[in-house]
Design a protein around this motif. Structure first.
Motif, PDB file in Angstrom:
ATOM      1  N   ASP A 143       6.770  98.768 -24.742  1.00  0.00           N
ATOM      2  CA  ASP A 143       7.296  99.211 -26.022  1.00  0.00           C
ATOM      3  C   ASP A 143       6.463 100.303 -26.652  1.00  0.00           C
ATOM      4  O   ASP A 143       6.925 100.944 -27.586  1.00  0.00           O
ATOM      5  N   LEU A 182       7.567 107.797 -20.622  1.00  0.00           N
ATOM      6  CA  LEU A 182       7.651 106.364 -20.307  1.00  0.00           C
ATOM      7  C   LEU A 182       6.559 105.886 -19.359  1.00  0.00           C
ATOM      8  O   LEU A 182       5.918 104.865 -19.581  1.00  0.00           O
ATOM      9  N   LEU A 196      16.218 102.855 -21.436  1.00  0.00           N
ATOM     10  CA  LEU A 196      16.307 101.735 -22.373  1.00  0.00           C
ATOM     11  C   LEU A 196      16.307 102.238 -23.818  1.00  0.00           C
ATOM     12  O   LEU A 196      17.058 101.741 -24.663  1.00  0.00           O
ATOM     13  N   PRO A 234      15.452  88.182 -21.761  1.00  0.00           N
ATOM     14  CA  PRO A 234      16.812  88.433 -21.320  1.00  0.00           C
ATOM     15  C   PRO A 234      17.010  88.256 -19.818  1.00  0.00           C
ATOM     16  O   PRO A 234      18.116  87.999 -19.369  1.00  0.00           O
ATOM     17  N   THR A 261       6.218  89.373 -19.406  1.00  0.00           N
ATOM     18  CA  THR A 261       5.740  88.955 -20.714  1.00  0.00           C
ATOM     19  C   THR A 261       6.533  89.636 -21.816  1.00  0.00           C
ATOM     20  O   THR A 261       6.929  89.015 -22.785  1.00  0.00           O
ATOM     21  N   ASN A 262       6.782  90.923 -21.654  1.00  0.00           N
ATOM     22  CA  ASN A 262       7.563  91.643 -22.651  1.00  0.00           C
ATOM     23  C   ASN A 262       9.030  91.621 -22.272  1.00  0.00           C
ATOM     24  O   ASN A 262       9.418  92.180 -21.240  1.00  0.00           O
ATOM     25  N   PRO A 263       9.871  90.969 -23.088  1.00  0.00           N
ATOM     26  CA  PRO A 263      11.293  90.862 -22.753  1.00  0.00           C
ATOM     27  C   PRO A 263      11.976  92.225 -22.636  1.00  0.00           C
ATOM     28  O   PRO A 263      13.081  92.307 -22.128  1.00  0.00           O
ATOM     29  N   MET A 264      11.314  93.291 -23.112  1.00  0.00           N
ATOM     30  CA  MET A 264      11.931  94.610 -23.001  1.00  0.00           C
ATOM     31  C   MET A 264      11.698  95.231 -21.630  1.00  0.00           C
ATOM     32  O   MET A 264      12.248  96.292 -21.338  1.00  0.00           O
ATOM     33  N   MET A 276       8.802  90.609 -29.500  1.00  0.00           N
ATOM     34  CA  MET A 276       7.468  90.038 -29.642  1.00  0.00           C
ATOM     35  C   MET A 276       6.913  90.235 -31.045  1.00  0.00           C
ATOM     36  O   MET A 276       5.848  89.701 -31.365  1.00  0.00           O
ATOM     37  N   ASP A 282      26.276  94.473 -19.516  1.00  0.00           N
ATOM     38  CA  ASP A 282      26.096  95.376 -20.647  1.00  0.00           C
ATOM     39  C   ASP A 282      25.333  96.636 -20.222  1.00  0.00           C
ATOM     40  O   ASP A 282      25.678  97.755 -20.615  1.00  0.00           O
ATOM     41  N   GLU A 283      24.323  96.436 -19.396  1.00  0.00           N
ATOM     42  CA  GLU A 283      23.539  97.584 -18.934  1.00  0.00           C
ATOM     43  C   GLU A 283      24.392  98.507 -18.042  1.00  0.00           C
ATOM     44  O   GLU A 283      24.293  99.733 -18.128  1.00  0.00           O
ATOM     45  N   LEU A 335      16.550  98.460 -17.131  1.00  0.00           N
ATOM     46  CA  LEU A 335      16.845  99.761 -17.766  1.00  0.00           C
ATOM     47  C   LEU A 335      15.581 100.509 -18.169  1.00  0.00           C
ATOM     48  O   LEU A 335      15.648 101.672 -18.556  1.00  0.00           O
ATOM     49  N   LEU A 336      14.441  99.828 -18.131  1.00  0.00           N
ATOM     50  CA  LEU A 336      13.179 100.469 -18.550  1.00  0.00           C
ATOM     51  C   LEU A 336      12.716 101.423 -17.447  1.00  0.00           C
ATOM     52  O   LEU A 336      11.742 101.177 -16.738  1.00  0.00           O
ATOM     53  N   THR A 337      13.459 102.496 -17.272  1.00  0.00           N
ATOM     54  CA  THR A 337      13.098 103.464 -16.242  1.00  0.00           C
ATOM     55  C   THR A 337      13.568 104.836 -16.684  1.00  0.00           C
ATOM     56  O   THR A 337      14.243 104.968 -17.712  1.00  0.00           O
ATOM     57  N   PHE A 354      26.590 100.558 -20.170  1.00  0.00           N
ATOM     58  CA  PHE A 354      25.842 101.648 -20.801  1.00  0.00           C
ATOM     59  C   PHE A 354      25.630 102.793 -19.806  1.00  0.00           C
ATOM     60  O   PHE A 354      25.844 103.967 -20.131  1.00  0.00           O
ATOM     61  N   MET A 399      19.934  93.915 -27.439  1.00  0.00           N
ATOM     62  CA  MET A 399      18.759  93.046 -27.445  1.00  0.00           C
ATOM     63  C   MET A 399      18.944  91.905 -28.441  1.00  0.00           C
ATOM     64  O   MET A 399      18.235  90.916 -28.396  1.00  0.00           O
ATOM     65  N   THR A 401      12.975  95.347 -18.832  1.00  0.00           N
ATOM     66  CA  THR A 401      14.192  95.079 -18.075  1.00  0.00           C
ATOM     67  C   THR A 401      14.462  96.222 -17.102  1.00  0.00           C
ATOM     68  O   THR A 401      13.779  97.246 -17.142  1.00  0.00           O
ATOM     69  N   THR A 423      18.939  88.210 -27.566  1.00  0.00           N
ATOM     70  CA  THR A 423      17.794  87.620 -26.887  1.00  0.00           C
ATOM     71  C   THR A 423      16.560  87.518 -27.780  1.00  0.00           C
ATOM     72  O   THR A 423      15.583  86.927 -27.402  1.00  0.00           O
ATOM     73  N   ASP A 439       3.419  95.363 -28.241  1.00  0.00           N
ATOM     74  CA  ASP A 439       2.910  94.907 -26.953  1.00  0.00           C
ATOM     75  C   ASP A 439       1.822  95.802 -26.403  1.00  0.00           C
ATOM     76  O   ASP A 439       1.127  95.412 -25.480  1.00  0.00           O
ATOM     77  N   THR A 459      13.503  83.115 -24.389  1.00  0.00           N
ATOM     78  CA  THR A 459      14.134  84.225 -25.078  1.00  0.00           C
ATOM     79  C   THR A 459      14.236  85.480 -24.228  1.00  0.00           C
ATOM     80  O   THR A 459      14.842  86.444 -24.628  1.00  0.00           O
ATOM     81  N   MET A 476       7.764  82.164 -24.860  1.00  0.00           N
ATOM     82  CA  MET A 476       8.657  83.321 -24.801  1.00  0.00           C
ATOM     83  C   MET A 476       9.733  83.175 -23.721  1.00  0.00           C
ATOM     84  O   MET A 476      10.727  83.869 -23.751  1.00  0.00           O
TER      85      MET A 476
END
Lengths: 567, 567
Positions: free
Chosen positions: B196, B189, B217, A6, A29-32, B32, A95-96, A36-38, A99, B1, A34, B4, A196, A4, A1
């Motif tokens: 995810d 979240l 996100l 980001p 492990t999870n590309p998501m 994933m 990009d983030e 922005l995950l907040t 946004f 996304m 990032t 990626t 995931d 890939t 992984m």
């Protein structure tokens, strides 16, 4: 992984800290996962801090939970490595940033320049090692850094720790009730909460003591052993033995070829149907099932394991399985066993065992009686406990839904509380005493007694001397005046270690392999006094503060809380 | 996304089907969700099928569930788009093939050549449109194709549908109990099951009727409106008003600058403390909180919303908020409102409303009484229902843990059953009648009555003529002989549409935008008879089969089931 993800690459490494330490840490492990995950409010606060020139104020936050899950008195801490990976790669992309600008049009441009520049090079993370047994109120992690940055970490850290710790604890509880000798397999992919959810479940169930997973991607990502044979659909996809085009099977040592394995199976079926002691086996078995088993055995002669409940376990599945297993035996192979996925698992496993033992005796086939019996129908801690009480012959459990969704308690409820800012301790009050936070930047220790068991965890202010083995120390309940005890520990373990030194020069603790974390978890659970772990009325483990910290908490509390007035 | 995602690009498009239809379908939202995200036994079966030359046998599988969740009588179907994205990009990479070889060393090399070549160009997917209201036993999706390939899809499809449908249904239930006029925000979240789990929760809660999320996100990925202000930590990060360096604020129309906003706030605090009718406001308020509010208002003068329960809602939070809101009003701004995150939400919201109304009256500030009151402490369907019964003044709910983890039922329990292979119908029997599958490749219809409500869903064999509006049709319970009814539908809707034509030339149904799916969901719920939706003792919606299908089910059942023998 890795390729890939980001956030992969060196760009996120801070410039202040030693580069080699960082470079070891891969992306989440999870590309998501990032930056922005907040939660949106972390950005609102970041802006307000920035506007007030307060964004770089040095803040200390504790991440902890308030109550052990599943009605138990212990929790296994997991998710640390993902948090470290998260901060090692924490950086906003162009990009983030665009946004964020689009959703916060009110904010000044210079704020986005500030966001563009931030990373975690000035953040320090102290943590209890992953796989440790942990208890309420004691910080699992202490995160220090510029207040605006550390706030942005709150949500992803709590997200990454909450489910990881919950499902690891759930797995450890299942291991405890099943006992050490049983094989435990995690079968939760299809019922987990998203892709995931499933991948994390496989990883953390292994950490908590499971032996294998059905999830191929988790096997690929983490090296967890994989298990899986066939489904009911495979059985019902066959109609009859005529559907097997190639009936030849070379025997195990390669010395000769059996030209008609199917006929051999049919011969064995007749033989066992003639045995009086196999009273459960009579009449015709289902031919679809027999064809499916024979065909499956031709593909996997060395590890033939059949799902025997598509039609009728005792009247069809077991005799069909035995016929195929005995035919394989003729050719030098040893069948693995059966899986039961419905019905009364205690009864059926005992009946199946009797048949296997009778066949061992009747046909003098050594070890046939020890055939592996796997069970897998909506199992959980309670059903395994009930099976144990009834008596059963199950060797391996495949557990899905209840394990991975943590059905009996779907969230741990971790919190992330400010305990100090610019060296000034802070407290979060609440009318519910259980929700009052323990202020101050703290160090935490586990004190062990003579018999090697942990006795109590203690939190002290950072400036206090550490507890020492052989020296008496007063351990106080953080809130209840009368609860206190002197302890003379035989051994003292400091709990919080530095996993991310930020701009300090502290040495960084290693991130161990999943196998090592799993071993740590097993060892820690074994070291715990059994009454803390038992299912029924477990004894709470004690968590305490030093006398000085106790006094400080209560000074701050009185200072901050308004005096009530009854009307 | 997109850039990626590991499976992005055109490589996965099959060569047989029209390329333009495929090219529209992007990769799965979660990178994933690759072809390895399946159970090991799907590969074991694929190998056994391949060894027996059976891998290309044409199989038809139904994906359905057996029981509506949360004690209700309806479910909202979600996750279809992710399934279509999954198959559009279904292809094994060289790395994945080597991994499979390493874990299945027993398998012949030619099998891996076969795996390397497969994609979903020969698979057909029929589905009920996403966002539809659906019921037990009726196939949500019908998947046809080479048996080995379709089996590989079982696990990811069930994974992608299970949680999506569960949480969408949960969101729809929360919307129903809260009522149309309330604002619903998903705040899950930090408590969701992994990154995810959270992203899916945000997407599907929006689909089920929520208005916004805190998850930045998810806002970025799906365009869902974002909400969030500040936390308790923000409040306690301030000590006093002296920490605000820049106290200037330009008034809303830009005409002048207030040089000392903080003094203006303090003046207002004194004024409201002098008002007799505000009996709840007396004594000193917390200065940390006042400083935090003033500072936050300086950053967000146009949408000031404050969390008022850090110290004491009525004695500190509300008066501090009002002082800041009134100061903002002097400068032409309109404050948004407050958030309550603890305590008795019914009582506190009513008390807060009284204060706002008293201030509106006392100082003649139009609309001050209509200030938005948001509540957000461990809310769920039951607590909102209880608040409604007590009476409250909450305008907006922020809902997290219970919503996103589906605490009251953490899995839907979708199944994926073989119903036909090489045009021969198959049935899965079980001692539990509820678990017997409905065989045959089927078409499904929803029959509507005079008043526009759906009356019954009916499944028929593919070869049967469709039900027609105005024509009488017999609808039978699939298993119980005595339960049957004639229906003359006013309107007939075919439920399964073609979303992936495979190598056929059938037109492909569009994948609508998230907004459109959300509207479909709202419309479908409005069209349902209210007694199917109500919380207490809802009426089950009827699901039936045609007379012909009924007879065929029972013919096959008797044919397959062994005759019992009582001993």
């Amino acid at each position: 992984m890795e390729a890939t993800a980001p956030t992969a690459g060196a760009g996120a490494n801070g410039s202040l800290a030693p580069a080699p330490a960082r470079a070891q840490v891969g992306p989440p492990t999870n590309p998501m996962a990032t930056a922005l995950l907040t939660d949106q409010y972390q950005f609102s606060m970041a802006y307000a801090y920035w506007k007030a020139g307060k964004h770089a104020d040095r803040a200390v936050f504790d991440l902890y939970f308030r109550k052990n899950p599943f009605g138990g008195e212990f929790t296994v801490f997991a998710g640390l490595e993902e948090c470290v990976r998260f901060i090692a790669n924490f950086k906003f992309t162009a990009d983030e940033i665009s946004f964020l600008k689009s959703v916060m049009p009110i904010c000044e441009d210079a704020f986005f320049d500030y966001l563009r520049g931030i990373d975690c090079s000035d953040v320090e993370v102290y943590s209890i090692p992953e796989g440790s047994v942990v208890f309420p109120k004691v910080p699992l992690m202490r995160i220090e850094g510029p207040v605006a940055v550390v706030q942005l970490l709150e949500t992803p850290f709590v997200n990454l720790i909450n489910y990881a710790s919950l499902v690891t604890t759930n797995a450890a509880r299942h291991r405890h009730v099943a006992g050490k000798s049983k094989v435990l397999m995690e079968f939760g992919l299809r019922r987990a909460q998203g892709p995931d959810g499933a991948i994390s479940a496989s990883k953390y169930c292994f950490m908590g003591g499971f032996d294998a997973t059905s999830n191929v991607l988790a096997g690929h990502l983490f090296g967890i052993p994989l298990r899986g044979t066939h489904s009911h659909a495979y059985v019902s996809s066959y109609m009859s033995l005529t559907e097997i085009p190639d009936r030849t099977l070379r025997n195990k040592d390669g010395s000769r070829i059996c030209k008609d394995f199917v006929s051999l199976v049919q011969e064995w079926l007749h033989k066992i149907q003639a045995v009086d002691s196999l009273s459960c086996v009579f009449g015709d078995t289902n031919q679809s099932e027999l064809a499916a088993f024979a065909s499956y055995a031709l593909a996997f002669p060395s590890n033939f394991l059949a799902l025997v409940d598509t039609y009728d376990v005792m009247r069809s599945g077991i005799p069909n399985f035995c016929a195929v297993a005995l035919a394989l035996h003729d050719l030098g192979y040893k069948a693995s066993g059966i899986r039961l996925d419905s019905g009364d698992l205690a009864y059926l496993s005992i009946q199946a065992r009797k048949v296997f033992q009778a066949i061992e005796k009747e046909f003098n086939i050594p070890c046939f009686g020890k055939m592996i019996i796997t069970a897998s129908n909506d199992l959980n801690e309670e059903t395994i406990d009930a099976l144990n009480k009834q008596g059963h012959e199950v060797d391996a459990f495949g557990i899905g839904t209840y394990l991975v969704t943590c059905y009996s308690q779907a969230a741990l409820g971790c919190v992330f509380k400010l305990v100090e800012i610019n060296s000034r301790p802070r407290i979060k009050l609440s009318e519910d005493v259980a929700k009052v936070s323990i202020p101050c930047k703290k160090r935490c220790f586990r004190l062990y007694g003579k018999e090697g068991y942990p006795l109590v965890d203690i939190m002290i202010r950072e400036s206090e001397p550490s507890p020492k083995a052989g020296e008496r120390i007063l351990c106080r309940h953080p809130f209840l005046e009368s609860k206190r005890a002197y302890v003379v520990p035989q051994h003292v373990e400091e709990l919080l270690q530095c996993y991310w030194p930020g701009s300090s020069n502290k040495p960084r603790a290693e991130l161990p392999s999943l196998e090592k974390i799993r071993s740590r978890c097993m060892q820690q659970l074994e070291k715990l006094r059994p009454d803390h772990i038992r299912r029924l009325n477990p004894t709470p483990y004690k968590v305490s503060v030093s006398g000085k910290l106790y006094e400080f908490i209560h000074y701050l509390w009185l200072n901050e809380a308004p005096v009530g007035e009854l009307q």
